[in-house]
Design an enzyme around this catalytic site. Structure first.
Site, short mmCIF file in Angstrom:
data_model
loop_
_atom_site.label_atom_id
_atom_site.label_comp_id
_atom_site.label_asym_id
_atom_site.label_seq_id
_atom_site.Cartn_x
_atom_site.Cartn_y
_atom_site.Cartn_z
N SER A 294 -0.62 1.69 0.29
CA SER A 294 0.18 0.62 -0.75
C SER A 294 -0.72 -0.24 -1.60
O SER A 294 -1.71 -0.44 -1.06
CB SER A 294 1.10 -0.13 -0.16
OG SER A 294 0.95 -1.14 0.37
N ASP A 295 -0.38 -0.72 -2.66
CA ASP A 295 -1.25 -2.01 -3.19
C ASP A 295 -0.82 -3.12 -2.43
O ASP A 295 0.28 -3.08 -1.75
CB ASP A 295 -1.18 -1.93 -4.80
CG ASP A 295 -2.40 -2.90 -5.25
OD1 ASP A 295 -3.17 -3.32 -4.44
OD2 ASP A 295 -2.48 -2.88 -6.37
N TRP A 296 -1.37 -4.38 -2.51
CA TRP A 296 -1.08 -5.48 -1.77
C TRP A 296 0.39 -5.84 -1.94
O TRP A 296 0.85 -6.41 -2.83
CB TRP A 296 -2.07 -6.61 -2.38
CG TRP A 296 -1.98 -7.94 -1.76
CD1 TRP A 296 -0.95 -8.71 -1.61
CD2 TRP A 296 -2.92 -8.43 -0.74
NE1 TRP A 296 -1.29 -9.90 -0.87
CE2 TRP A 296 -2.44 -9.74 -0.37
CE3 TRP A 296 -4.25 -8.15 -0.44
CZ2 TRP A 296 -3.26 -10.45 0.49
CZ3 TRP A 296 -5.04 -8.78 0.30
CH2 TRP A 296 -4.57 -9.96 1.03
N ALA A 297 0.86 -5.72 -0.64
CA ALA A 297 2.19 -5.92 -0.22
C ALA A 297 3.42 -5.34 -1.53
O ALA A 297 4.11 -5.79 -1.91
CB ALA A 297 2.58 -7.49 -0.51
N SER A 298 2.90 -4.24 -2.16
CA SER A 298 3.70 -3.52 -3.05
C SER A 298 4.92 -3.16 -2.41
O SER A 298 6.14 -2.84 -3.24
CB SER A 298 3.00 -2.59 -3.85
OG SER A 298 2.68 -1.40 -3.04
#
Ligand code: BGC
Length: 762
Positions: A294-298
């Site tokens: 995932s992207d950062w905390a997406s």
């Protein structure tokens, strides 16, 4: 022109996939021995341990010291010891990586090594030009080499996975992350994606100087509405399949081992929870067997988007959609095991994700030797070595684009001149490093001043002039612009008066582009325009060197300033590269990978636009597609760039004028160096499919070659158009080639009008 095709003859050319599919299968081939080991390991893992593999933490504490009391760092240590962490990001340096790896390998029940990720975006400690600048070189070997050097440095520092390349296509200069990609074109973008993947990963992923690559951000992040960071993306299927997805597919076919999804939603569904993108296309149609991070905390952001009601729902949606690893989101680690126990998610979903993650760890050789990227001697020897510096200098020179050179003011004479060098960016050793440089030390770029000081034949008068930016800039805060303090302009004027030639270094601060750095203005920021105009009044003999991370609209400069050099943010060797180009020791050959607009209102502006029903025509007046207050053309088109020599194109030839679908179309052109010095030209081939079931752009890049010629030398360049390049994706995402009339253009920019015509018949 006669239309010789009927749409009923639309042919879905499955054959066209044969080659790329064969290549893909080769890249995707699983190693049976590894697969056996994965299965054996899976049978020993608890649900919590499986979820742990899908959990990635950012490491922001000193892992060689004691665990801080309380707070999330303590929790991270605890999870590491339990085997509940599959990966760490931003831990770096052999000592730190070793320490964290030791916990995973020696303190946990199963001893599964961590994969260590890092944003190696344009170099690690020694920086190459920003990716958009590298793209301007159109030099795939140099770009591959640059990624290879970045991998060598990063892997010597304990890292074995980069969050690059970013392969997002963007047509919007307002978007700050344009600097991270390869520009606006899917063909060029695909070639560069492949070069970067090959550079990072090499031929053997388990070698200690290669790292796993990650094509990001899947998908369509570059189409954030109005160029505003993290914004909605709402695009049609034609743009999705023909513009956004091709570089990702090229990266997958080249064997990229991981993908990162994106912060944006696509047509109402956040990318992280997007079944269509991740399950249907990536893991289904394309057969990708690596893993998706995932992207950062997406995962958490799906809640804010209004898609998932809470973390449990976010975990369910992301896991079902094929997001295999949760970056610093604490969603999987908190929710996933319970979802499986409650029967909401089948354990098979976890097994698939974990198998993908373990596969890459095996391929990297981490199970054979978890410390293989942790060799202090290699770290000392490789980071900052001569070899790396030479490669980034070479890349920096190749990235420079000569935009204007009236009266041959460039190259500068090497002797007997008084050169005034003006502008705070000229002595700046930090800004040229650009955005995304987490491991590099601040202030380590060779400044333009230092580069020019090495040429001793002239008298160099440096005047910093006014400050453009206030205070130190960094990754975490907005750049503060000076719009009021004009002190220094007077001194700059006085210095300019004394000089034969004035070199002015102006543009954006290195932190004005990158993540979170969208802008609504594309002019020279701060009081730079005023400085430029004031200096021009006393000495118009100006060479403007631009520093920027996106296309700028510099109309006044284009009209008045005789020479303009696009020098982007060129990284560690900036000053040496710029000086060598200004003094003619390197003949520039870069071409723009993104269109430069005349003003922000023209954005998004790109060369491969559609003709419309009322295209521009010089005889038309009001009722045609245009803006009434600006010229229709861009300031500088895609593919544009000058050299210190000149080139002439002649004799575009086609092997035939009619071809059967499936035949190769051979195109040749003769290129001559008509100037006085050796130079390189990027010969570009574009096509236009005149009538199609889904309308095609007025031009599409389908081939290019970098050709070096001595004065008076000529060369015939050959291109082949084939099944891979003559078709397009229809609105259900199938690749089709249609018979009919085509035009082919070959020249030195997207505005070339040298053309030939051919027909494709069934
Ligand atoms: C960016 C990613 C990056 C990640 C980790 C995110 O904010 O969008 O591109 O890889 O942070 O640093």
């Amino acid at each position: 022109m006669k239309i010789i095709r009927t749409y009923s003859l639309l042919i879905i050319v499955l054959l066209s996939f044969e080659n790329s599919r064969a290549q893909q299968l080769k890249n995707m081939k699983k190693n049976p021995e590894i697969e056996q080991k994965i299965q054996a390991l899976l049978t020993r893992m608890t649900i919590e341990e499986k979820v742990g593999q899908m959990n990635q933490y950012n490491g922001f504490w000193d892992v060689t010291g004691p665990a801080p009391e309380g707070g999330s760092a303590e929790k991270k240590y605890e999870h590491l010891r339990k085997g509940w962490v599959g990966s760490m990001l931003t831990v770096r340096g052999v000592e730190q990586v070793k320490a964290v790896q030791k916990i995973a390998v020696e303190d946990t029940r199963l001893g599964i090594p961590l994969i260590i990720g890092f944003d190696v975006i344009h170099g690690y400690k020694t920086l190459s030009p920003i990716p958009l600048a590298e793209a301007a070189s159109w030099d795939l070997n140099a770009i591959k080499k640059s990624a290879e050097m970045a991998a060598a440095e990063a892997s010597a520092s304990g890292i074995n996975w980069t969050f690059g390349p970013m392969v997002d296509i963007s047509r919007d200069a307002r978007w700050g992350r344009s600097m991270e990609g390869a520009g606006e074109d899917p063909f060029l973008g695909s070639k560069i994606a492949v070069a970067r993947v090959q550079g990072f990963q090499g031929d053997n992923l388990s070698s200690p100087n290669t790292i796993a690559a990650c094509a990001k951000h899947f998908a369509a992040y570059g189409f954030s509405e109005s160029g505003k960071e993290y914004n909605t993306v709402d695009i049609g299927t034609s743009t999705l399949h023909n513009i956004v997805l091709p570089p990702f597919k090229a990266a997958v076919d080249a064997g990229v081992r991981t993908l990162m999804n994106s912060f944006n939603e696509l047509n109402g569904v956040p990318a992280t929870g997007n079944v269509y993108l991740q399950r249907d296309i990536l893991k289904g149609k394309w057969g990708f067997n690596g893993f998706v991070i995932s992207d950062w905390a997406s995962l958490n952001e799906m809640i804010t988007w209004g898609h998932a009601k809470n973390k449990r729902e976010a975990a369910r949606l992301a896991a079902l959609a094929g997001s295999d690893m949760d970056m610093e989101g604490y969603v999987y680690i908190e929710e996933l095991a319970q979802l499986v126990k409650d029967g909401v998610i089948k354990e098979a979903i976890l097994d698939d994700a974990v198998a993908r993650i373990l596969r890459i760890k095996f391929e990297l050789g981490l199970f054979d030797d978890p410390y293989k990227y942790c060799d202090e001697n290699r770290e000392k020897e490789i980071i900052g070595s001569k070899k790396v510096h030479e490669a980034v200098l070479d890349m920096a020179k190749k990235s420079i684009v000569l935009l204007k050179n009236q009266n041959k003011i460039l190259p500068l004479k090497k002797e007997g001149q008084k050169i005034a060098l003006i502008g705070a960016l000229a002595s700046d050793k930090n800004s040229p490093l650009g955005s995304w440089r987490i491991a590099a030390e601040n202030n380590t770029a060779v400044s333009v001043l230092e580069g020019m000081q090495q040429y001793k034949g002239n008298e160099l008068l440096f005047e910093k002039g006014p400050d453009f930016f206030i205070g130190e800039s960094n990754f975490l805060q907005e750049v503060k612009i000076n719009t009021t303090d004009k002190s220094g302009i007077k001194e700059a004027i006085e210095t300019a008066k004394k000089a034969d030639v004035v070199v002015m270094v102006l543009g954006e601060n290195g932190f004005q582009s990158g993540e979170g750095r969208s802008r609504t203005e594309l002019d020279l920021p701060a009081i730079q325009q005023e400085l430029l105009e004031e200096v021009y009044k006393v000495n118009p003999n100006i060479v403007l060197v631009l520093n920027n991370g996106r296309p700028l609209s510099i109309n006044w400069a284009d009209k008045h300033i005789p020479a303009i050099v696009e020098a982007w943010h060129l990284g560690t060797e900036t000053g040496n590269a710029v000086a060598q180009v200004l003094y003619g020791d390197y003949n520039p050959s870069g071409k723009l990978p993104m269109t430069f607009p005349r003003n922000v209102g023209q954005v998004p502006i790109y060369y491969n636009y559609k003709n419309t029903g009322r295209p521009t025509n010089k005889d038309n007046n009001v009722f045609w597609s245009h803006y009434s207050d600006v010229e229709k053309t861009p300031l500088y088109p895609f593919g544009y760039g000058l050299s210190y020599t000149t080139f002439e194109y002649s004799d575009i030839k086609l092997s035939e004028t009619s071809f059967k679908i499936g035949d190769d179309v051979n195109v040749s052109v003769t290129l001559k160096n008509t100037g006085k010095v050796t130079g390189k030209e990027v010969v570009q081939l574009y096509i236009r499919d005149l009538y199609a079931s889904v309308t095609r752009p007025v031009k599409e890049l389908k081939g290019f070659e970098l050709v070096e010629l001595k004065p008076n030398e000529s060369k015939t360049i050959h291109f082949t158009l084939n099944k891979e390049t003559l078709g397009f994706y229809n609105n259900i995402g199938d690749y089709v080639i249609e018979s009919g009339e085509f035009e082919v253009f070959v020249g030195g920019s997207s505005e070339t009008t040298n053309k030939a015509e051919f027909n494709l018949v069934d």
